[in-house]
Design an enzyme around this catalytic site. Structure first.
Site, PDB file in Angstrom:
ATOM      1  N   ARG A  79     -13.333  27.280  49.324  1.00  0.00           N
ATOM      2  CA  ARG A  79     -13.043  26.100  50.141  1.00  0.00           C
ATOM      3  C   ARG A  79     -12.591  24.902  49.314  1.00  0.00           C
ATOM      4  O   ARG A  79     -11.786  24.071  49.767  1.00  0.00           O
ATOM      5  CB  ARG A  79     -14.301  25.727  50.934  1.00  0.00           C
ATOM      6  CG  ARG A  79     -14.049  24.729  52.013  1.00  0.00           C
ATOM      7  CD  ARG A  79     -15.248  24.349  52.853  1.00  0.00           C
ATOM      8  NE  ARG A  79     -16.494  25.018  52.562  1.00  0.00           N
ATOM      9  CZ  ARG A  79     -17.674  24.404  52.613  1.00  0.00           C
ATOM     10  NH1 ARG A  79     -17.748  23.117  52.895  1.00  0.00           N
ATOM     11  NH2 ARG A  79     -18.788  25.073  52.370  1.00  0.00           N
ATOM     12  N   TYR A 108     -17.860  27.352  48.149  1.00  0.00           N
ATOM     13  CA  TYR A 108     -17.056  26.307  47.509  1.00  0.00           C
ATOM     14  C   TYR A 108     -15.914  26.868  46.661  1.00  0.00           C
ATOM     15  O   TYR A 108     -14.858  26.238  46.536  1.00  0.00           O
ATOM     16  CB  TYR A 108     -17.938  25.425  46.626  1.00  0.00           C
ATOM     17  CG  TYR A 108     -18.892  24.520  47.356  1.00  0.00           C
ATOM     18  CD1 TYR A 108     -18.923  24.454  48.747  1.00  0.00           C
ATOM     19  CD2 TYR A 108     -19.769  23.706  46.648  1.00  0.00           C
ATOM     20  CE1 TYR A 108     -19.804  23.624  49.405  1.00  0.00           C
ATOM     21  CE2 TYR A 108     -20.657  22.864  47.305  1.00  0.00           C
ATOM     22  CZ  TYR A 108     -20.671  22.840  48.682  1.00  0.00           C
ATOM     23  OH  TYR A 108     -21.548  22.004  49.336  1.00  0.00           O
ATOM     24  N   TYR A 120       0.812  -1.209   0.000  1.00  0.00           N
ATOM     25  CA  TYR A 120       0.000   0.000   0.000  1.00  0.00           C
ATOM     26  C   TYR A 120       0.852   1.269   0.000  1.00  0.00           C
ATOM     27  O   TYR A 120       1.766   1.426   0.812  1.00  0.00           O
ATOM     28  CB  TYR A 120      -0.925   0.024   1.225  1.00  0.00           C
ATOM     29  CG  TYR A 120      -1.705   1.320   1.325  1.00  0.00           C
ATOM     30  CD1 TYR A 120      -2.722   1.600   0.421  1.00  0.00           C
ATOM     31  CD2 TYR A 120      -1.388   2.271   2.297  1.00  0.00           C
ATOM     32  CE1 TYR A 120      -3.431   2.794   0.492  1.00  0.00           C
ATOM     33  CE2 TYR A 120      -2.087   3.461   2.373  1.00  0.00           C
ATOM     34  CZ  TYR A 120      -3.100   3.728   1.463  1.00  0.00           C
ATOM     35  OH  TYR A 120      -3.782   4.907   1.520  1.00  0.00           O
ATOM     36  N   PHE A 124      -2.193   6.093  12.341  1.00  0.00           N
ATOM     37  CA  PHE A 124      -2.523   7.462  11.950  1.00  0.00           C
ATOM     38  C   PHE A 124      -3.798   7.967  12.615  1.00  0.00           C
ATOM     39  O   PHE A 124      -4.104   9.153  12.572  1.00  0.00           O
ATOM     40  CB  PHE A 124      -2.712   7.548  10.433  1.00  0.00           C
ATOM     41  CG  PHE A 124      -3.657   6.499   9.901  1.00  0.00           C
ATOM     42  CD1 PHE A 124      -5.023   6.590  10.113  1.00  0.00           C
ATOM     43  CD2 PHE A 124      -3.167   5.401   9.210  1.00  0.00           C
ATOM     44  CE1 PHE A 124      -5.889   5.620   9.649  1.00  0.00           C
ATOM     45  CE2 PHE A 124      -4.039   4.418   8.741  1.00  0.00           C
ATOM     46  CZ  PHE A 124      -5.402   4.531   8.971  1.00  0.00           C
ATOM     47  N   HIS A 162      -3.590  16.469  -2.051  1.00  0.00           N
ATOM     48  CA  HIS A 162      -3.997  16.556  -0.656  1.00  0.00           C
ATOM     49  C   HIS A 162      -3.803  17.957  -0.070  1.00  0.00           C
ATOM     50  O   HIS A 162      -4.158  18.183   1.092  1.00  0.00           O
ATOM     51  CB  HIS A 162      -3.243  15.511   0.175  1.00  0.00           C
ATOM     52  CG  HIS A 162      -3.781  14.124  -0.002  1.00  0.00           C
ATOM     53  ND1 HIS A 162      -3.921  13.538  -1.240  1.00  0.00           N
ATOM     54  CD2 HIS A 162      -4.235  13.204   0.894  1.00  0.00           C
ATOM     55  CE1 HIS A 162      -4.408  12.315  -1.090  1.00  0.00           C
ATOM     56  NE2 HIS A 162      -4.613  12.100   0.191  1.00  0.00           N
ATOM     57  N   ASN A 195       0.832  11.199   6.266  1.00  0.00           N
ATOM     58  CA  ASN A 195       0.122  10.270   7.131  1.00  0.00           C
ATOM     59  C   ASN A 195       0.683  10.436   8.537  1.00  0.00           C
ATOM     60  O   ASN A 195       1.859  10.167   8.771  1.00  0.00           O
ATOM     61  CB  ASN A 195       0.363   8.842   6.638  1.00  0.00           C
ATOM     62  CG  ASN A 195      -0.909   8.025   6.574  1.00  0.00           C
ATOM     63  OD1 ASN A 195      -0.845   6.814   6.575  1.00  0.00           O
ATOM     64  ND2 ASN A 195      -2.042   8.665   6.521  1.00  0.00           N
ATOM     65  N   GLU A 227     -12.481   5.445   4.938  1.00  0.00           N
ATOM     66  CA  GLU A 227     -12.078   6.007   6.234  1.00  0.00           C
ATOM     67  C   GLU A 227     -13.371   6.347   6.974  1.00  0.00           C
ATOM     68  O   GLU A 227     -13.806   7.494   7.020  1.00  0.00           O
ATOM     69  CB  GLU A 227     -11.175   7.209   6.005  1.00  0.00           C
ATOM     70  CG  GLU A 227      -9.888   6.800   5.301  1.00  0.00           C
ATOM     71  CD  GLU A 227      -9.191   7.921   4.535  1.00  0.00           C
ATOM     72  OE1 GLU A 227      -9.603   9.085   4.694  1.00  0.00           O
ATOM     73  OE2 GLU A 227      -8.247   7.617   3.796  1.00  0.00           O
TER      74      GLU A 227
END
Length: 516
Positions: A285, A282, A55, A331, A85, A197, A417
């Site tokens: 405290r 609070y 791949y 990834f 990309h 990646n 994906e």
């Protein structure tokens, strides 16, 4: 620029990463990493010319993984991957984030499981050293399959494409490289995939958010102690035995630090006897319990991010020791998404309890005889009335932003994906959130200082007097109403830059990372 910081893959610390982010420091890999890098690169080179489908080496990507690519097209395959990309959108992230991302990519590649040549690592190192910083859009990553678009914008400059900043000017990537005396890299098999990646974009954003959040957490210990003295609060809830019985490290640390900061306060000693109040609200405290829990969350997130910073997170990974190239899912940025959500929760809660302390101090029915809105002449003057409203607005904004991102997912890439982490925008919100927190704490600092001064002639502790004196070198006490906006911003800077804490203690009031 400062001296180059040498990083040992697998052993990088949070302290080193903070130096890289804050100091604009160049990074380089320990040369001991080179043999493993080159061994993995050799395996990839052999696979690129082999018969077996591997791949991203001799196949297409994502849904196109079944398409075989001939060896003659290897270079074009990787170049096309980067260009296609580069689909990020929005404003570019700050250069400090991009440089930290590049350093994190160095560390990941240096693990010797990515299959890149050493020349690819040298290109990133040279860009960091020369100050060639890719312009990386903030939006476009869903946190799996890695931070594809942001990292592609980084890789584009490495090959002479995209845009970069060099010596204060934005220019085409090729021009930036040429101006710095560098040449574009020609990518070999898998090298484009190895560069894009990974989780380095999300991790860089999360680390920056963590580092600023930690400074705010530390400052809140100081401002909380000052607020406690300003309203003449009790230190009984800080006794160590209470916190030892519960056992949470963060809670114990906050109580110890607050107790030390308030030691010797005349204000505190003045109301040990005869005070009709039995218990404080609070927000006074329960500071160790609330802020301590947030500190524990930040520490847990820090451990996760340190592990991720040292990880090999691309795909496939080259397992040189057993002679295999294996597709996996490192990834997927789910650990980073969870860490980002934890940091966001901690930021929101530290701000929530700090805002209640501000509200307490400006309310004459709760502040134990402080004047309304901390002004010496209420009515004619409104004092810190609307500054408190601003803290409420910031607190509420952070509550909204703290809603989890990691529980969201959407299928992408033609359902290949089909589960993603949303780590990128989960991490991207952290710096604005921490900035909001710094503003809340800055306003608390101003209100607490004003309240302490109203207790004169009684004096606060020596430590808190130092903080008060440092504040007054820049921002005077509030008498008659005046234009406050610039002073609120400066007070926030004193928090975010650790300037107010530094006068109290050169050492951290609380530690993020355990010291060896």
């Amino acid at each position: 620029m400062m001296k180059t910081l040498t990083l040992t893959p697998g052993m990088v610390t949070l302290a080193q990463l903070e130096i890289l982010w804050r100091g604009n420091v160049p990074a380089r890999l320990d040369r001991a990493a080179r043999p493993a890098v080159e061994a993995a690169a050799m395996m990839i080179a052999e696979a690129a010319t082999g018969d077996a489908a591997v791949y991203g080496v001799n196949t297409g990507f994502g849904k196109l993984a079944s398409r075989r690519i001939p060896p003659a097209d290897t270079e074009k395959l990787q170049r096309n991957l980067i260009l296609s990309h580069c689909s990020g959108v929005g404003e570019p992230v700050d250069a400090t984030i991009t440089r930290l991302m590049m350093a994190l990519k160095l560390v990941s590649l240096g693990r010797g499981a990515s299959g890149v040549r050493w020349a690819v690592i040298e290109q990133i190192e040279a860009m960091l050293k020369k100050g060639v910083t890719p312009r990386v859009p903030a939006q476009g990553s869903v946190g799996a399959s890695g931070d594809l678009a942001p990292l592609a914008h980084m890789a584009a400059v490495m090959i002479g494409e995209g845009e970069a900043e060099f010596q204060g000017k934005v220019m085409p990537g090729a021009a930036a490289l040429a101006a710095a005396g560098l040449k574009p890299t020609t990518l070999g098999p898998k090298e484009g995939l190895a560069l894009i990646n990974g989780t380095q974009f999300s991790t860089a954003l999360a680390l920056a958010g963590l580092f600023l959040a930690w400074r705010c957490a530390e400052a809140s210990v100081l401002t909380g102690a000052m607020s406690t003295d300003a309203i003449m609060g009790s230190t009984a809830p800080l006794v160590p035995e209470i916190h030892a019985l519960r056992g949470h490290r963060g809670q114990i640390d906050i109580a110890n630090s607050m107790r030390a900061l308030m030691a010797g306060s005349q204000i505190r000693e003045s109301h040990r006897d005869g005070d009709t109040r039995v218990q404080d609200p609070y927000c006074i405290r329960c500071q160790p319990q609330v802020v301590g829990a947030a500190v524990d969350l930040l520490r847990f997130a820090g451990t996760t991010l340190q592990t991720e910073a040292n990880a090999a997170t691309d795909n496939p990974l080259v397992l040189s020791d057993i002679g295999r190239i294996v597709s996996g899912g490192n990834f997927h940025a789910e650990p980073v998404a969870f860490a980002a959500d934890q940091i966001a929760l901690a930021i929101a809660e530290i701000g929530a309890i700090a805002q209640r302390r501000v509200a307490l101090m400006v309310d004459p029915t709760l502040s134990h005889d402080l004047p309304p809105f901390l002004t010496p002449d209420p009515g004619l003057n409104s004092g810190f009335m609307i500054a408190e409203v601003s803290t409420a607005a910031l607190m509420s904004e952070n509550k909204h932003l703290a809603h989890p991102c990691s529980t969201d997912s959407t299928p992408t890439s033609a359902n290949q994906e089909d589960h993603v982490s949303m780590a990128a925008h989960g991490a991207r919100r952290l710096m604005p959130m921490a900035g909001n927190l710094a503003k809340i704490l800055g306003i608390e600092l101003l209100c607490a200082a004003q309240g302490i001064e109203f207790r004169a002639p009684l004096r606060t502790s020596t430590s808190l007097q130092k903080a008060l004196a440092r504040l007054r070198t820049e921002i005077p006490s509030l008498g008659a109403d005046r234009y406050l906006a610039p002073e609120l911003e400066r007070a926030a800077d004193l928090i975010a830059r650790r300037e107010i804490v530094a006068v109290v203690s050169a050492k951290p009031l609380i530690e993020l990372e355990d010291k060896p």
